[in-house]
Write a protein that holds these residues in place. Structure first.
Motif, PDB file in Angstrom:
ATOM      1  N   GLU A 197      20.677  27.295  15.584  1.00 40.90           N
ATOM      2  CA  GLU A 197      19.355  27.045  15.012  1.00 40.90           C
ATOM      3  C   GLU A 197      18.429  26.702  16.171  1.00 40.90           C
ATOM      4  OE1 GLU A 197      20.085  23.857  12.292  1.00 40.90           O
ATOM      5  OE2 GLU A 197      20.822  25.176  10.717  1.00 40.90           O
ATOM      6  N   ARG A 198      17.460  27.587  16.434  1.00 41.97           N
ATOM      7  CA  ARG A 198      16.557  27.355  17.563  1.00 41.97           C
ATOM      8  C   ARG A 198      15.249  28.110  17.359  1.00 41.97           C
ATOM      9  NH1 ARG A 198      18.315  31.199  22.658  1.00 41.97           N
ATOM     10  NH2 ARG A 198      19.048  32.982  21.439  1.00 41.97           N
ATOM     11  N   VAL A 199      14.259  27.763  18.181  1.00 39.05           N
ATOM     12  CA  VAL A 199      12.947  28.384  18.114  1.00 39.05           C
ATOM     13  C   VAL A 199      12.883  29.539  19.115  1.00 39.05           C
ATOM     14  CG1 VAL A 199      10.465  28.016  18.373  1.00 39.05           C
ATOM     15  CG2 VAL A 199      11.906  26.202  17.422  1.00 39.05           C
ATOM     16  N   LEU A 200      12.478  30.715  18.621  1.00 41.98           N
ATOM     17  CA  LEU A 200      12.251  31.884  19.457  1.00 41.98           C
ATOM     18  C   LEU A 200      10.772  32.252  19.396  1.00 41.98           C
ATOM     19  CD1 LEU A 200      15.296  34.129  18.427  1.00 41.98           C
ATOM     20  CD2 LEU A 200      15.080  32.674  20.452  1.00 41.98           C
ATOM     21  N   PRO A 201      10.295  33.101  20.301  1.00 44.34           N
ATOM     22  CA  PRO A 201       8.882  33.505  20.237  1.00 44.34           C
ATOM     23  C   PRO A 201       8.502  34.131  18.899  1.00 44.34           C
ATOM     24  CG  PRO A 201       9.811  34.111  22.361  1.00 44.34           C
ATOM     25  CD  PRO A 201      10.949  33.605  21.520  1.00 44.34           C
ATOM     26  N   GLU A 202       9.464  34.841  18.259  1.00 38.29           N
ATOM     27  CA  GLU A 202       9.160  35.507  16.988  1.00 38.29           C
ATOM     28  C   GLU A 202       9.173  34.549  15.801  1.00 38.29           C
ATOM     29  OE1 GLU A 202      12.136  38.309  19.128  1.00 38.29           O
ATOM     30  OE2 GLU A 202      11.589  36.186  19.147  1.00 38.29           O
ATOM     31  N   GLY A 203       9.909  33.452  15.926  1.00 36.74           N
ATOM     32  CA  GLY A 203      10.044  32.520  14.808  1.00 36.74           C
ATOM     33  C   GLY A 203      11.301  31.695  14.955  1.00 36.74           C
ATOM     34  N   TYR A 204      11.827  31.207  13.823  1.00 33.05           N
ATOM     35  CA  TYR A 204      12.988  30.319  13.849  1.00 33.05           C
ATOM     36  C   TYR A 204      14.260  31.129  13.649  1.00 33.05           C
ATOM     37  CZ  TYR A 204      15.548  25.943  13.135  1.00 33.05           C
ATOM     38  OH  TYR A 204      16.407  24.874  13.266  1.00 33.05           O
ATOM     39  N   GLN A 205      15.202  30.972  14.567  1.00 34.02           N
ATOM     40  CA  GLN A 205      16.480  31.676  14.474  1.00 34.02           C
ATOM     41  C   GLN A 205      17.508  30.808  13.777  1.00 34.02           C
ATOM     42  OE1 GLN A 205      18.555  32.352  18.159  1.00 34.02           O
ATOM     43  NE2 GLN A 205      19.997  33.785  17.252  1.00 34.02           N
TER      44      GLN A 205
END
Length: 282
Positions: A197-205
Motif C-alpha cells: 500500500e503506497r502512493v504513486l504518481p497515478e494514485g494509490y497502489q
C-alpha cells in the motif's frame, strides 16, 4: 538493515483521497482530482466529502442477487475512457483487470491503466528463480516501462489479468518475460503472499503479491520474449542483498526476494517478526 523496505510498503491512504464504493461496497481509494474529470458520468455517481459512490441505488440489489458484473464493467469502461480522454491515465494497456470488493468478490473488470487513479486493488505474481548452484536469476526492466524503468526485478513478475488464476498468470508471465515453458516451473512452490500500500504518481497502489520459488534446471537459459526486459543474469545471494540495500530492485521484487531468502533460512537483516507481519496468512 533492510527494514526500510517494509516501511515503503505500508504507506497510509492520503488524507485527500476519497473512498470508492460501488453499489455500497468498498472497492478502492480515489485520487482527489478524479471526480472533476467524470462530470459526464454524474448520473452514475454521488459524491460526499469522504466517498465517491458508483451505482449507489443498486446496493440492495447486489446484496440480494449478487453483482451485475456486466453493468459494473460497462460503467468502469466509461470511467476509464473519460480519464484517458482527460489525459489522466499513463497510457492505455488494452488489458482488463478484475475489480474486487471488500468481500473478495469480483464485481466487474476495468482497463489496467485506470486502476491506480481509483485505488483499485490489483493482484500480482512473482517468481524467484534459483540456479542449482544457489544463485538467483534477476531481470532488468526496459527503460520504456511506465513503472520503475531500468530497475531490477525478479526473473518473472506481473499482474494477474481478469479471470486468471495465479497459476495461469505465472505460466503466461514466465513465457513472456523469460521464455520459460510450463515444465520449467515443476519445482515451483508458493513461499508467501504480501500486500503493498503506497502512493504513486497515478494514485494509490493497493497490490496483493503471491510469491513462488523454484529452481531452474542448469540447461535453461532464460530469454525475454516481450521486449519488456533488457537484461537477465544470475546473481549471488550476497550481490542480491547488496542490491536490495541500494534500492536497485522494485519494491515488489524486493519484498518477494526477502520472503524467498527467508524461506531458505538466509539472513537478510530483516527481523523474522517484521517479515511475518509483511506476509499475509496462507
Amino acid at each position: 538493515m533492510l527494514d526500510f523496505l517494509l516501511d515503503r510498503a505500508r504507506v497510509p491512504v492520503p488524507p485527500t483521497s476519497l473512498e470508492l464504493r460501488i453499489a455500497g461496497r468498498a472497492c478502492g481509494w480515489v485520487a482527489a482530482d478524479v471526480p472533476a474529470l467524470l462530470t459526464d458520468l454524474s448520473a452514475d455517481f454521488t459524491l460526499d466529502p469522504t466517498t465517491l459512490h458508483f451505482l449507489p441505488s443498486q446496493a440492495q440489489l447486489v446484496q440480494a442477487l449478487g453483482w451485475p458484473t456486466a453493468t459494473v464493467s460497462a460503467l468502469m469502461e466509461r470511467v476509464a475512457k473519460a480519464l484517458y480522454a482527460a489525459g489522466r491515465l499513463n497510457g492505455w494497456r488494452n488489458e482488463l483487470l478484475d475489480v474486487v470488493d471488500d468481500k473478495g468478490q469480483v464485481c466487474g473488470v476495468i482497463e489496467r491503466a485506470a486502476v491506480r487513479p481509483l485505488g483499485i486493488a490489483t493482484h500480482a505474481v512473482h517468481l524467484d528463480a534459483w540456479t542449482p548452484e544457489g544463485e538467483l536469476w534477476i531481470a532488468q526492466r526496459a527503460l520504456t516501462k511506465n513503472t520503475d524503468p531500468g530497475m531490477w526485478d525478479t526473473l518473472v513478475g506481473g499482474l494477474i489479468s481478469a479471470g486468471e488464476t495465479p497459476e495461469f498468470a505465472l505460466e503466461r508471465e514466465s513465457w513472456e518475460e523469460a521464455g520459460l515453458p510450463a515444465s520449467a516451473l515443476a519445482t515451483g512452490h508458493r513461499v508467501g503472499q504480501f500486500r503493498v500500500e503506497r502512493v504513486l504518481p497515478e494514485g494509490y497502489q493497493v497490490e496483493i503479491v503471491t510469491v513462488v520459488d523454484c529452481v531452474l534446471d542448469s540447461s535453461i537459459q532464460p530469454d525475454n520474449q516481450d521486449g519488456e526486459v533488457v537484461a537477465i543474469r544470475a546473481a549471488s545471494v550476497q550481490e542480491v542483498l547488496s542490491m536490495l540495500a541500494d534500492s536497485a530492485f522494485t519494491l515488489e521484487a524486493s519484498l518477494s526476494l526477502l520472503l524467498s531468502l527467508d524461506a531458505r533460512g538466509i539472513e537478510t537483516g530483516v527481523g523474522r517478526d517484521a517479515l511475518r507481519r509483511l506476509a499475509l496468512p496462507r
